[in-house]
Design a protein around this motif. Structure first.
Motif, PDB file in Angstrom:
ATOM      1  N   THR A 126      23.737 -23.195 -16.232  1.00  0.00           N
ATOM      2  CA  THR A 126      22.430 -22.610 -15.926  1.00  0.00           C
ATOM      3  C   THR A 126      21.312 -23.595 -16.253  1.00  0.00           C
ATOM      4  O   THR A 126      20.363 -23.747 -15.474  1.00  0.00           O
ATOM      5  CB  THR A 126      22.236 -21.289 -16.694  1.00  0.00           C
ATOM      6  N   GLY A 127      21.426 -24.298 -17.373  1.00  0.00           N
ATOM      7  CA  GLY A 127      20.422 -25.317 -17.707  1.00  0.00           C
ATOM      8  C   GLY A 127      20.356 -26.410 -16.665  1.00  0.00           C
ATOM      9  O   GLY A 127      19.271 -26.872 -16.291  1.00  0.00           O
ATOM     10  N   SER A 128      21.524 -26.834 -16.163  1.00  0.00           N
ATOM     11  CA  SER A 128      21.553 -27.851 -15.097  1.00  0.00           C
ATOM     12  C   SER A 128      20.890 -27.328 -13.829  1.00  0.00           C
ATOM     13  O   SER A 128      20.125 -28.043 -13.175  1.00  0.00           O
ATOM     14  CB  SER A 128      22.999 -28.254 -14.795  1.00  0.00           C
ATOM     15  N   LEU A 129      21.177 -26.084 -13.480  1.00  0.00           N
ATOM     16  CA  LEU A 129      20.565 -25.476 -12.296  1.00  0.00           C
ATOM     17  C   LEU A 129      19.044 -25.442 -12.427  1.00  0.00           C
ATOM     18  O   LEU A 129      18.321 -25.788 -11.477  1.00  0.00           O
ATOM     19  CB  LEU A 129      21.116 -24.060 -12.089  1.00  0.00           C
ATOM     20  N   LEU A 130      18.544 -25.062 -13.591  1.00  0.00           N
ATOM     21  CA  LEU A 130      17.092 -25.003 -13.795  1.00  0.00           C
ATOM     22  C   LEU A 130      16.464 -26.381 -13.641  1.00  0.00           C
ATOM     23  O   LEU A 130      15.406 -26.523 -13.032  1.00  0.00           O
ATOM     24  CB  LEU A 130      16.775 -24.434 -15.178  1.00  0.00           C
ATOM     25  N   GLY A 131      17.121 -27.401 -14.188  1.00  0.00           N
ATOM     26  CA  GLY A 131      16.604 -28.758 -14.060  1.00  0.00           C
ATOM     27  C   GLY A 131      16.535 -29.208 -12.612  1.00  0.00           C
ATOM     28  O   GLY A 131      15.551 -29.810 -12.181  1.00  0.00           O
ATOM     29  N   MET A 132      17.574 -28.894 -11.846  1.00  0.00           N
ATOM     30  CA  MET A 132      17.595 -29.315 -10.435  1.00  0.00           C
ATOM     31  C   MET A 132      16.559 -28.570  -9.608  1.00  0.00           C
ATOM     32  O   MET A 132      15.915 -29.153  -8.744  1.00  0.00           O
ATOM     33  CB  MET A 132      18.989 -29.095  -9.841  1.00  0.00           C
ATOM     34  N   THR A 133      16.373 -27.274  -9.866  1.00  0.00           N
ATOM     35  CA  THR A 133      15.447 -26.508  -9.026  1.00  0.00           C
ATOM     36  C   THR A 133      13.990 -26.798  -9.360  1.00  0.00           C
ATOM     37  O   THR A 133      13.129 -26.716  -8.483  1.00  0.00           O
ATOM     38  CB  THR A 133      15.712 -24.994  -9.140  1.00  0.00           C
ATOM     39  N   ALA A 134      13.690 -27.139 -10.606  1.00  0.00           N
ATOM     40  CA  ALA A 134      12.293 -27.377 -10.997  1.00  0.00           C
ATOM     41  C   ALA A 134      11.679 -28.551 -10.234  1.00  0.00           C
ATOM     42  O   ALA A 134      10.469 -28.592 -10.028  1.00  0.00           O
ATOM     43  CB  ALA A 134      12.198 -27.624 -12.503  1.00  0.00           C
ATOM     44  N   PHE A 135      12.512 -29.511  -9.806  1.00  0.00           N
ATOM     45  CA  PHE A 135      11.981 -30.683  -9.098  1.00  0.00           C
ATOM     46  C   PHE A 135      11.304 -30.321  -7.780  1.00  0.00           C
ATOM     47  O   PHE A 135      10.392 -31.025  -7.348  1.00  0.00           O
ATOM     48  CB  PHE A 135      13.106 -31.677  -8.785  1.00  0.00           C
ATOM     49  N   GLU A 136      11.754 -29.275  -7.135  1.00  0.00           N
ATOM     50  CA  GLU A 136      11.291 -28.988  -5.775  1.00  0.00           C
ATOM     51  C   GLU A 136      10.527 -27.680  -5.644  1.00  0.00           C
ATOM     52  O   GLU A 136      10.356 -27.169  -4.543  1.00  0.00           O
ATOM     53  CB  GLU A 136      12.495 -28.994  -4.825  1.00  0.00           C
ATOM     54  N   ASP A 148       9.997 -25.401 -18.198  1.00  0.00           N
ATOM     55  CA  ASP A 148       9.895 -25.153 -19.638  1.00  0.00           C
ATOM     56  C   ASP A 148      11.149 -24.493 -20.197  1.00  0.00           C
ATOM     57  O   ASP A 148      11.373 -24.514 -21.417  1.00  0.00           O
ATOM     58  CB  ASP A 148       8.685 -24.267 -19.951  1.00  0.00           C
ATOM     59  N   SER A 149      11.962 -23.911 -19.329  1.00  0.00           N
ATOM     60  CA  SER A 149      13.166 -23.212 -19.778  1.00  0.00           C
ATOM     61  C   SER A 149      14.341 -24.155 -20.021  1.00  0.00           C
ATOM     62  O   SER A 149      15.275 -23.794 -20.739  1.00  0.00           O
ATOM     63  CB  SER A 149      13.560 -22.153 -18.747  1.00  0.00           C
ATOM     64  N   VAL A 150      14.304 -25.343 -19.438  1.00  0.00           N
ATOM     65  CA  VAL A 150      15.426 -26.279 -19.588  1.00  0.00           C
ATOM     66  C   VAL A 150      15.700 -26.607 -21.059  1.00  0.00           C
ATOM     67  O   VAL A 150      16.842 -26.500 -21.514  1.00  0.00           O
ATOM     68  CB  VAL A 150      15.212 -27.550 -18.739  1.00  0.00           C
ATOM     69  N   PRO A 151      14.683 -26.981 -21.861  1.00  0.00           N
ATOM     70  CA  PRO A 151      14.964 -27.268 -23.276  1.00  0.00           C
ATOM     71  C   PRO A 151      15.539 -26.065 -24.021  1.00  0.00           C
ATOM     72  O   PRO A 151      16.325 -26.228 -24.957  1.00  0.00           O
ATOM     73  CB  PRO A 151      13.594 -27.666 -23.849  1.00  0.00           C
ATOM     74  N   ASN A 152      15.164 -24.861 -23.624  1.00  0.00           N
ATOM     75  CA  ASN A 152      15.708 -23.669 -24.275  1.00  0.00           C
ATOM     76  C   ASN A 152      17.205 -23.517 -24.001  1.00  0.00           C
ATOM     77  O   ASN A 152      17.964 -23.122 -24.890  1.00  0.00           O
ATOM     78  CB  ASN A 152      14.959 -22.419 -23.816  1.00  0.00           C
ATOM     79  N   PHE A 153      17.622 -23.829 -22.790  1.00  0.00           N
ATOM     80  CA  PHE A 153      19.050 -23.744 -22.481  1.00  0.00           C
ATOM     81  C   PHE A 153      19.820 -24.863 -23.176  1.00  0.00           C
ATOM     82  O   PHE A 153      20.967 -24.671 -23.586  1.00  0.00           O
ATOM     83  CB  PHE A 153      19.277 -23.718 -20.967  1.00  0.00           C
ATOM     84  N   ILE A 154      19.184 -26.004 -23.335  1.00  0.00           N
ATOM     85  CA  ILE A 154      19.808 -27.073 -24.118  1.00  0.00           C
ATOM     86  C   ILE A 154      20.015 -26.599 -25.554  1.00  0.00           C
ATOM     87  O   ILE A 154      21.088 -26.798 -26.144  1.00  0.00           O
ATOM     88  CB  ILE A 154      18.951 -28.357 -24.068  1.00  0.00           C
TER      89      ILE A 154
END
Length: 198
Positions: A126-136, A148-154
């Protein structure tokens, strides 16, 4: 001269690609939350249950503000919160002999080691998905909530890793001191070039 286009209402400030990505993110949050509920019946260890409940509550709140930002295109009722794990940062290094792993043959065999592994896999993906989608993301509010949610999933994944590590479910081998030293010193600082070609 082209006329200025009419301003886009905030709730319509989404590109087509972003609409599909947003649906995938929200559906993934639902999937994680549903699976956490299923996992609860298999958890025996109170520490793992506490992690499961804390992460479920955090992801539920995140899901709600993402739905709000997605449907309105505006700032949600509160900002993204910061997930704070309760584990310390101590990692156990080395390998402990154990039985070879194999798939369960019955749901009755599901245990804390399995559940914590499923949780880790869900949170990492889920963290990887958030990182990929935030770019676009074209909507700036939704993009900020997702980014902002990516660090929380990390942090959540790290919390589960530490739980597994101290129980020897997730073991961390190390290189020999000689090999580690060689790898630690295999890079040197870079110098800035005098100039780039014009």
């Amino acid at each position: 001269m082209q006329p200025n286009p009419a301003p886009t209402p905030p709730n319509m400030n989404h590109g087509g690609h972003e609409m599909f990505d947003s649906h995938e993110v929200l559906a993934t949050f639902i999937s994680v939350l549903d699976q956490y509920l299923i996992f609860d019946q298999y958890v025996k260890d109170q520490e793992l249950r506490t992690i499961l409940y804390r992460q479920h509550a955090f992801i539920t709140d995140l899901y709600n503000i993402c739905v709000e930002a997605f449907s309105t295109g505006e700032k949600p009722s509160h900002s993204t919160r910061v997930y704070k794990m309760q584990q310390n940062n101590n990692t156990v290094y080395g390998l402990t002999p154990g039985q070879p792993k194999k798939p369960f043959t019955s749901a009755n065999e599901v245990n804390d080691q399995g559940v914590s592994g499923y949780m880790l896999g869900l949170i990492k993906s889920t963290g990887s998905l958030l990182g990929m989608t935030a770019f676009e993301m074209t909507n700036p509010v939704l993009r900020r909530v997702i980014a902002d949610s990516v660090p929380n999933f990390i942090e959540m994944a790290y919390e589960i890793f530490l739980y597994q590590n101290k129980r020897h479910y997730y073991q961390v081998p190390q290189l020999t001191p000689q090999d580690m030293n060689q790898m630690l010193h295999s890079f040197a600082p870079a110098q800035q070039p005098n100039q780039f070609r014009q």
